[in-house]
Design a protein around this motif. Sequence first.
Motif, short mmCIF file in Angstrom:
data_model
loop_
_atom_site.label_atom_id
_atom_site.label_comp_id
_atom_site.label_asym_id
_atom_site.label_seq_id
_atom_site.Cartn_x
_atom_site.Cartn_y
_atom_site.Cartn_z
N VAL A 229 0.86 -1.19 0.09
CA VAL A 229 0.22 -0.05 0.10
C VAL A 229 0.87 1.35 -0.14
CG1 VAL A 229 -1.67 1.27 1.34
CG2 VAL A 229 -1.96 -1.00 1.04
N ASN A 230 1.68 1.34 0.92
CA ASN A 230 2.97 2.31 0.90
C ASN A 230 4.25 1.71 0.42
OD1 ASN A 230 0.99 3.18 3.55
ND2 ASN A 230 1.48 4.76 2.43
N ALA A 231 4.43 1.93 -0.97
CA ALA A 231 5.61 1.41 -1.33
C ALA A 231 7.00 2.38 -1.39
CB ALA A 231 5.61 0.84 -2.89
N PRO A 232 8.22 1.87 -1.55
CA PRO A 232 9.33 2.84 -1.46
C PRO A 232 9.33 3.50 -2.70
CG PRO A 232 9.85 0.42 -1.88
CD PRO A 232 8.73 0.45 -1.32
N LEU A 233 9.97 4.59 -2.83
CA LEU A 233 9.85 5.38 -4.18
C LEU A 233 10.39 4.44 -5.06
CD1 LEU A 233 9.15 8.32 -4.95
CD2 LEU A 233 11.68 8.72 -4.65
N TRP A 234 11.30 3.70 -5.17
CA TRP A 234 11.95 2.70 -6.19
C TRP A 234 10.81 2.08 -6.74
CZ3 TRP A 234 11.61 -2.12 -5.11
CH2 TRP A 234 11.59 -2.70 -4.14
N TRP A 235 9.70 1.76 -5.97
CA TRP A 235 8.77 0.86 -6.67
C TRP A 235 8.58 1.35 -8.06
CZ3 TRP A 235 7.67 -3.55 -4.81
CH2 TRP A 235 6.61 -4.46 -5.03
N ILE A 236 8.30 2.81 -8.39
CA ILE A 236 7.76 2.98 -9.63
C ILE A 236 9.19 3.09 -10.68
CG2 ILE A 236 5.83 4.34 -8.95
CD1 ILE A 236 7.74 6.91 -8.95
N ALA A 237 10.39 2.99 -10.11
CA ALA A 237 11.37 2.97 -10.75
C ALA A 237 12.80 1.94 -10.29
CB ALA A 237 11.93 4.45 -11.10
N PRO A 238 12.56 1.04 -10.51
CA PRO A 238 13.17 0.16 -9.52
C PRO A 238 14.92 0.05 -10.06
CG PRO A 238 11.45 -1.38 -10.55
CD PRO A 238 11.49 0.03 -11.18
N ASN A 239 15.34 0.57 -11.01
CA ASN A 239 16.63 0.80 -11.29
C ASN A 239 17.05 2.14 -11.19
OD1 ASN A 239 16.93 -1.97 -12.38
ND2 ASN A 239 15.64 -1.55 -14.07
N ASP A 240 16.41 2.91 -10.80
CA ASP A 240 16.83 4.46 -10.37
C ASP A 240 17.63 4.52 -9.12
OD1 ASP A 240 16.56 6.97 -9.10
OD2 ASP A 240 15.75 7.53 -11.26
N ALA A 241 18.91 4.86 -9.30
CA ALA A 241 20.06 4.84 -8.17
C ALA A 241 19.80 5.62 -7.00
CB ALA A 241 21.15 5.06 -8.72
N VAL A 242 19.05 6.83 -7.51
CA VAL A 242 18.71 7.82 -6.51
C VAL A 242 17.25 7.27 -5.71
CG1 VAL A 242 17.80 10.21 -5.96
CG2 VAL A 242 19.53 9.65 -7.94
N ALA A 243 16.55 6.96 -6.29
CA ALA A 243 15.36 6.53 -5.79
C ALA A 243 15.50 5.04 -4.68
CB ALA A 243 14.20 5.74 -6.64
N GLN A 244 16.60 4.56 -5.02
CA GLN A 244 16.92 3.24 -4.31
C GLN A 244 17.35 3.45 -2.84
OE1 GLN A 244 19.65 1.36 -6.51
NE2 GLN A 244 18.24 0.44 -8.17
N ILE A 245 17.69 4.91 -2.77
CA ILE A 245 18.23 5.36 -1.22
C ILE A 245 17.23 6.36 -0.45
CG2 ILE A 245 20.47 4.85 -2.00
CD1 ILE A 245 20.89 7.86 -2.16
N ILE A 246 16.14 6.67 -1.19
CA ILE A 246 15.21 7.68 -0.61
C ILE A 246 14.42 6.89 0.67
CG2 ILE A 246 13.11 9.07 -0.93
CD1 ILE A 246 15.60 10.11 -2.20
N TYR A 247 14.46 7.53 1.66
CA TYR A 247 13.77 6.90 2.83
C TYR A 247 12.82 7.92 3.56
CZ TYR A 247 16.76 10.33 5.13
OH TYR A 247 17.50 11.43 5.87
N ASP A 248 12.55 9.09 2.97
CA ASP A 248 11.52 9.84 3.54
C ASP A 248 10.26 10.43 2.56
OD1 ASP A 248 13.06 11.59 1.84
OD2 ASP A 248 13.77 12.82 3.56
N GLY A 249 10.30 9.58 1.46
CA GLY A 249 9.24 10.03 0.35
C GLY A 249 9.62 11.47 -0.47
N LYS A 250 10.81 11.95 -0.24
CA LYS A 250 10.98 13.25 -1.08
C LYS A 250 11.10 12.71 -2.71
CE LYS A 250 13.23 15.63 2.69
NZ LYS A 250 14.35 16.41 2.98
#
Length: 587
Positions: free
Chosen positions: A566-587
């Motif tokens: 229901v609340n997925a990490p940001l990388w869910w919409i871009a699994p190979n995005d290196a920046v999204a992979q480390i986002i922890y606060d939804g920015k």
Amino acid sequence: MKFCAIIVVYLSACFIWEAAQGCQSIDQRFKFPNSDVYIRLHRGSKLQYELMKGSKSLQRVTLDNFITSSNLEATSTGNFKLSDGTTTIEFSLIMATNGITHLRVSRNQVLRATQPRDCFALATGYIHWYGGAEQKEHYWPVERQKYTNFSYVPKELGNMGVAERYWLNSEGFFLYVDKTTPLFIDQHAVGYEDQICISALISLPYDQRLETANFSYQLGIAKDAKAAHMYAVKTLLGKPTGYPDERMVQYPVWSTWALYKAEVTDEVVRDFAKQILDNGFKNSQLEIDDDWEDCYGALTFRKNKFPDAKKLTDDLKLLGFRVTLWIHPFINNNCTTIYETAKSSGFLVLDHEGSAHTQWWNSKPNDAAYLDFTKRTVQEWFTKRLKRLQTEDGIDSFKFDAGESSWVPKDPVLQGDAHELPLQITTDYLRTVATLGDMVEVRSAQSTQDLPIFVRIVDKDSEWGWNNGLVTLITSLLQMNLNGYPFVLPDMIGGNGYNERPPTKELFLRWLQANVFMPSLQFSFVPWNFDNETIQISKTFTELHADYTPYIMKLFKRSTESGEPVNAPLWWIAPNDAVAQIIYDGK
């Protein structure tokens, strides 16, 4: 000649790679049928196996202190094994199709007083890890966590209410340790820097009387983290069979806990309800928390605090409230009548010396007992008493606290498969209470992803940072979702105010804003304790959350169909995005 050329090129490439890595020479390799994944072995002071996909290294695993043989042999079942005559490790292909390779790695036995470890390289510079246990200081990605020979069961220590044995990395690789393994983990421990190590040890809190133990785990390889996780949901974690009550999503839960702690009475609850209505807020329910019982474990209202519980609940319902009640699985010794009944009936968890003595946060050492939910008779007895609260006292539902296996006596006698203890008591507690409806909330979990109930994040402190503060509200939410628990009830807005440190106005409002697009809102500290501006801002955001209820329910229903978070990490919409992979606060 063509075959020889291929071998020469392969060995040359491997030699160059090994020289660059400072590792040992390559011994053998084995390609799995119908898959482009293969294993290659490395000899040295410690034997290693490496999972490869084409020329790409997916994961290198060090077989620490477990086996002397380095000869890979075919088995009669078409798999491969390593064996030194005493211990055998087998690599079994479970499935290879549609871009997924699924393996099991297992030993024939773990002997008493041995502790084989398999250590996975974290490669923290460019590969990131998710999943693992709920933690008090909950980093995300989780490769920053540190553990030293840490028993991996749901426990109080570190707020480890959810501890599924599942890790996933950004390269599309997952690790799942089977629940029959007496699992200990090391991560960034001395001697195991930049590694996460899983090991099996016949020792407490597991059944220390086993002669041999299992050590098996499963590995998955897919094109990316999302594909790997969805496969793990389908085959290992499971998905919910239903979803919680919609009104608990739409409107706030109002709990007495953080504001009043144990000072709850009929008058306090009525006044709390009046404040909620007078300030123009709506509700899903009013939750009566700690210290309403005659004594801990009685499950009856204390008359000098609540003279007529049914009249209280009837009056609250006329005002539009539903009423829920805080429940725990303990009986304190001074709750004499019910304690003696439970003891004589065999309902308490005993240690191997026959003692039921344990402790929780509302008892002194050895002054409490834990109900043994691994027994069907206990499940039925406990449920019957809760249903009496519903029929006679007008309680709508319950908030179930504790449930972690660490509350049992140190060396417990429990029912079930000895290889699955003490995990079984958490599972059985959750499955017992989940029968009481779609308004149920719990705070622990173990192999119960199918249950259509809220799992509450363990108590947060009224702090900003990684010290169990606001930022960890988000990281715990992400961890639960990636362990297969999408119906997350966030902790109280502003935290619990422990150590006489209630939230400031700014922390309270920022907490609410962070909470808005999570499944549910839960107030205990209240907006009118600050000022009119706080009230107006809080109304704006509670209304915004209510407006999004249809969308949240849509995501709930999707989770029951596909198992997606229901609340997925940001990388869910871009699994190979290196920046999204480390986002922890939804920015």
